[in-house]
Design a protein around this motif. Structure first.
Motif, PDB file in Angstrom:
ATOM      1  N   GLN A 182      42.393  29.370  40.876  1.00 31.34           N
ATOM      2  CA  GLN A 182      42.120  29.319  39.439  1.00 31.34           C
ATOM      3  C   GLN A 182      42.509  30.632  38.761  1.00 31.34           C
ATOM      4  N   LEU A 183      42.262  31.739  39.436  1.00 30.02           N
ATOM      5  CA  LEU A 183      42.603  33.041  38.872  1.00 30.02           C
ATOM      6  C   LEU A 183      44.112  33.247  38.842  1.00 30.02           C
ATOM      7  N   ILE A 184      44.822  32.769  39.865  1.00 29.21           N
ATOM      8  CA  ILE A 184      46.284  32.824  39.840  1.00 29.21           C
ATOM      9  C   ILE A 184      46.814  32.062  38.637  1.00 29.21           C
ATOM     10  N   MET A 242      27.825  26.170  48.000  1.00 32.68           N
ATOM     11  CA  MET A 242      28.643  27.253  48.569  1.00 32.68           C
ATOM     12  C   MET A 242      29.867  27.493  47.684  1.00 32.68           C
ATOM     13  N   ILE A 243      30.155  28.755  47.402  1.00 37.96           N
ATOM     14  CA  ILE A 243      31.294  29.103  46.563  1.00 37.96           C
ATOM     15  C   ILE A 243      32.579  28.956  47.362  1.00 37.96           C
ATOM     16  N   ASP A 244      33.543  28.230  46.813  1.00 41.15           N
ATOM     17  CA  ASP A 244      34.851  28.049  47.431  1.00 41.15           C
ATOM     18  C   ASP A 244      35.768  29.158  46.920  1.00 41.15           C
ATOM     19  N   LEU A 245      35.852  30.240  47.681  1.00 43.59           N
ATOM     20  CA  LEU A 245      36.622  31.400  47.229  1.00 43.59           C
ATOM     21  C   LEU A 245      38.110  31.084  47.121  1.00 43.59           C
ATOM     22  N   GLN A 246      38.613  30.246  48.001  1.00 48.10           N
ATOM     23  CA  GLN A 246      40.035  29.907  47.937  1.00 48.10           C
ATOM     24  C   GLN A 246      40.354  29.163  46.640  1.00 48.10           C
ATOM     25  N   LEU A 295      48.106  40.020  42.169  1.00 50.69           N
ATOM     26  CA  LEU A 295      48.547  38.740  42.720  1.00 50.69           C
ATOM     27  C   LEU A 295      48.514  38.746  44.243  1.00 50.69           C
ATOM     28  N   THR A 296      48.871  39.840  44.869  1.00 46.98           N
ATOM     29  CA  THR A 296      48.871  39.912  46.332  1.00 46.98           C
ATOM     30  C   THR A 296      47.481  39.638  46.886  1.00 46.98           C
ATOM     31  N   ASP A 297      46.473  40.230  46.279  1.00 50.65           N
ATOM     32  CA  ASP A 297      45.107  40.027  46.759  1.00 50.65           C
ATOM     33  C   ASP A 297      44.631  38.602  46.481  1.00 50.65           C
ATOM     34  N   LEU A 298      44.960  38.069  45.310  1.00 50.71           N
ATOM     35  CA  LEU A 298      44.574  36.699  44.994  1.00 50.71           C
ATOM     36  C   LEU A 298      45.201  35.720  45.980  1.00 50.71           C
ATOM     37  N   LEU A 299      46.448  35.948  46.356  1.00 52.28           N
ATOM     38  CA  LEU A 299      47.107  35.071  47.317  1.00 52.28           C
ATOM     39  C   LEU A 299      46.435  35.156  48.685  1.00 52.28           C
ATOM     40  N   SER A 300      46.033  36.352  49.096  1.00 52.42           N
ATOM     41  CA  SER A 300      45.346  36.502  50.378  1.00 52.42           C
ATOM     42  C   SER A 300      44.054  35.705  50.404  1.00 52.42           C
ATOM     43  N   VAL A 301      43.293  35.772  49.315  1.00 49.12           N
ATOM     44  CA  VAL A 301      42.035  35.027  49.249  1.00 49.12           C
ATOM     45  C   VAL A 301      42.317  33.529  49.202  1.00 49.12           C
ATOM     46  N   ALA A 302      43.308  33.113  48.420  1.00 50.95           N
ATOM     47  CA  ALA A 302      43.635  31.695  48.294  1.00 50.95           C
ATOM     48  C   ALA A 302      44.050  31.096  49.637  1.00 50.95           C
ATOM     49  N   ARG A 303      44.662  31.900  50.491  1.00 54.09           N
ATOM     50  CA  ARG A 303      45.116  31.423  51.792  1.00 54.09           C
ATOM     51  C   ARG A 303      44.073  31.611  52.887  1.00 54.09           C
TER      52      ARG A 303
END
Length: 251
Positions: free
Chosen positions: A10-12, A1-5, A232-240
């Motif tokens: 990693q992208l941040i 399973m892919i861990d999107l968070q 960055l806003t979208d990456l943070l939403s996914v990370a959280r």
């Protein structure tokens, strides 16, 4: 399973958080620095106009690199001016130089591009040199490849797609050409897609492509960067693991 968070973090960590707006102010630079160290991890670098480098150097945490642009965005042919701009930026504290090549010369004189890159690389010294090819303006795959080869011949540390100031910025098609050229050159030069990266999915696409072409170990922040502002806003939403509002913007 892919861990999107995990992938979002990693992208941040690979992000060059950017403000190259024409109306950028000192207060905007302070705000950019404040955004750069996020609760989900710090970005790789901030990328700003040369006139703000000294200010940013004084306030930026040492763990975040400081990038600036030269010969930007027009991509002129005055190599001496680019060398002088680079030397001043390094003296002011820049860790990384993002150079726009004279992309209009690629078709007729790729040797000029190689000499331009080599001269700026020498002026950059120990600073990392990222070479902006302006792939959306070159458009033709053969011209993009020629620009890649000229920049690699000049000793660049990274190939970067775009300034983000033209109608067409980074595209998967151009990114693939850059990555294939990097692989053919030994697979150690970095890759930076920039402009038009608006969402987690956009960013992940380029990281996945880098992995596919250059290998699992390739896309670390030392060799893989993303040039963007609003993502960055979208990456943070996914990370959280939060809901995403769809309001995604890229530079």
């Amino acid at each position: 399973m892919i861990d999107l968070q995990h992938e979002a973090r990693q992208l941040i960590a690979a992000l060059d958080l950017t403000n190259l707006n024409d109306d950028c102010t000192p207060a905007d630079i302070d705000a950019l620095i404040a955004r750069a160290a996020t609760p989900e991890g710090a970005v790789a670098a901030i990328c700003i106009w040369p006139r703000f480098v000294a200010q940013a150097r004084a306030g930026l945490p040492a763990s975040i690199r400081l990038a600036t642009v030269v010969n930007f965005p027009a991509g002129g042919e005055d190599v001496d001016a680019s060398v002088a701009e680079t030397a001043q930026a390094v003296a002011d504290g820049a860790d990384e130089i993002d150079l726009v090549i004279a992309w209009r010369r690629v078709a007729a004189d790729p040797g000029f591009i190689e000499r331009q890159v080599r001269a700026v690389k020498a002026a950059a010294g120990s600073a990392t040199l990222k070479t902006i090819l302006e792939t959306g303006e070159l458009a033709d795959p053969d011209l993009i490849l020629s620009a890649c080869e000229a920049a690699l011949g000049g000793g660049t540390d990274f190939l970067k797609t775009s300034t983000g100031k033209t109608a067409v910025s980074a595209t998967p098609e151009a990114g693939r050409i850059l990555l294939q050229a990097i692989r053919a050159h030994g697979g150690t030069v970095g890759f930076k897609p920039s402009g038009g990266i608006k969402s987690f999915e956009d960013a992940k696409l380029y990281r996945d492509m880098a992995t596919e072409i250059c290998g699992e170990a390739y896309p670390t922040p030392e060799r893989f960067r993303l040039g963007a502002s609003g993502v960055l806003t979208d990456l943070l939403s996914v990370a959280r693991g939060e809901g995403r509002d769809g309001a995604k913007a890229g530079y």
